[in-house]
Design an enzyme around this catalytic site. Structure first.
Site, PDB file in Angstrom:
ATOM      1  N   ASP A   1       0.852  -1.185   0.000  1.00 40.99           N
ATOM      2  CA  ASP A   1       0.000   0.000   0.000  1.00 40.99           C
ATOM      3  C   ASP A   1       0.887   1.233   0.000  1.00 40.99           C
ATOM      4  OD1 ASP A   1      -2.264   1.743   0.282  1.00 40.99           O
ATOM      5  OD2 ASP A   1      -3.342   0.119   1.284  1.00 40.99           O
TER       6      ASP A   1
ATOM      7  N   HIS B   1     -12.406  -0.446  -8.167  1.00 44.26           N
ATOM      8  CA  HIS B   1     -13.519   0.489  -8.384  1.00 44.26           C
ATOM      9  C   HIS B   1     -13.141   1.936  -8.066  1.00 44.26           C
ATOM     10  CE1 HIS B   1     -15.472   0.294  -4.067  1.00 44.26           C
ATOM     11  NE2 HIS B   1     -14.221   0.672  -4.027  1.00 44.26           N
TER      12      HIS B   1
END
Length: 356
Positions: free
Chosen positions: A223, A261
């Protein structure tokens, strides 16, 4: 304008009601947030049986001048399905309340609680950009969030530790239920794999669950640097900071839980190409995506509505979108992957396996 018959007037009133209900829809959200802020679900749960209104009022941290308003708040929360009402009878002269399946997920000690997700969605930082929605259509800003804050959501999170913590907590809580179901019902997805990179894995909730169930699997939580900074790994979990648009650590499998998304098609295509480069063993390697697929649950109008709400949320906050199966397939094949498999086991989300 004259109304000529009863049928015409009925349609007008129905239309008026529909418009008002849609306009007032935010009231359900705000009343639910108020109930959580006042700890109403936990208070009723702790009581252990149907809780009379007077007992509920006496147990809440409210000013004496506001006691008369609780029954009205509870009325709309009952109407929206968050509490069940036991009505007055000859033997019980006071209305009482119990939890429903939905409000059980709002309890502070529930392992799959959704309160953090609700709090971050309704936080002013996330909510105020909606007031820029129509303005955004008239300018060239990437998102209404950018119009409101003059920076992206991700830049804002990196600069505001309090919001970043709230956002990460929400993502962690959202992941707990998914990780439980994935481990229980989708074990075959991980069989034969030796390594996995959880891209956008946050604090590692999903990776930890997978690593505990498959000790032979070496997991990397990948991340942004400010997200994984100071997080401690284990024997088979390592935290790595970086930029998925530049490079992704090599492994047998690359996993994305509700990450795709957040990005538009061009951005997702770039991410998927990085995935193909990162997959070490092309024979058994794959990309594992947990995300929504619009239109794949026939007859479930509530799930489809949730997906469309999320689609609007992605439009307002980030550059992403929700996709139907054709949209996903176009991305996969454009990135050079050969085939994919969609499994519907995660509520309104799906598990998608993409093979090189």
């Amino acid at each position: 304008m004259s109304i000529h018959n009863e049928d015409q007037s009925s349609k007008l009133f129905q239309s008026q009601t529909h418009i008002l209900n849609q306009t007032f829809g935010f009231i359900n959200s705000m009343c639910l947030k108020c109930a959580i802020d006042l700890c109403i679900p936990d208070v009723i749960h702790k009581y252990g049986k149907p809780m009379p209104l007077s007992q509920l009022i006496a147990s809440l941290p409210i000013h004496p001048s506001k006691t008369c308003f609780i029954s009205r708040l509870m009325q709309i929360l009952v109407q929206s399905g968050f509490f069940s009402q036991h009505n007055v009878t000859d033997y019980n002269q006071e209305v009482s309340y119990v939890l429903t399946d939905a409000s059980i997920l709002l309890l502070k000690d529930h392992p799959f609680r959704m309160t953090c997700l609700l709090q971050v969605i309704l936080d002013p930082v996330m909510f105020n950009p909606w007031f820029q929605f129509s303005t955004w259509f008239t300018n060239d800003d990437p998102t209404p969030f950018y119009t409101q804050n003059e920076m992206t959501l991700w830049d804002y999170a990196s600069r505001e530790p309090k919001f970043n913590h709230l956002f990460n907590d929400a993502m962690t809580n959202d992941t707990r239920l998914i990780s439980s179901v994935v481990i229980e019902k989708c074990k075959g997805v991980f069989e034969g794999l030796e390594s996995l990179v959880d891209v956008g894995g946050g604090t590692g909730t999903l990776a930890k669950a997978i690593a505990n169930s498959f000790p032979h699997l070496n997991c990397i939580v990948f991340d942004l640097p400010h997200v994984v900074h100071d997080l401690q790994g284990t024997d088979n979990i390592k935290y790595v900071g970086g930029d998925m648009f530049e490079t992704i650590p090599s492994a047998d499998s690359i996993m994305f839980k509700t990450v795709m998304h957040n990005w538009n098609d061009e951005e997702c295509l770039k991410i998927l190409k990085r995935c193909k480069e990162a997959i070490e063993n092309k024979d058994k390697g794959k990309v594992i995506i947990i995300d929504t697929v619009i239109g794949n649950v026939k007859g479930d109008s509530e799930s489809e509505q949730t997906k469309l709400y999320y689609d609007m949320e992605m439009m307002v906050l980030v550059t992403g979108k929700q996709r139907n199966e054709k949209d996903w397939a176009k991305l996969f094949f454009s990135a050079g992957f050969n085939h994919y498999k969609i499994t519907q086991v995660l509520g309104f989300k799906s598990l998608i396996e993409v093979y090189p």
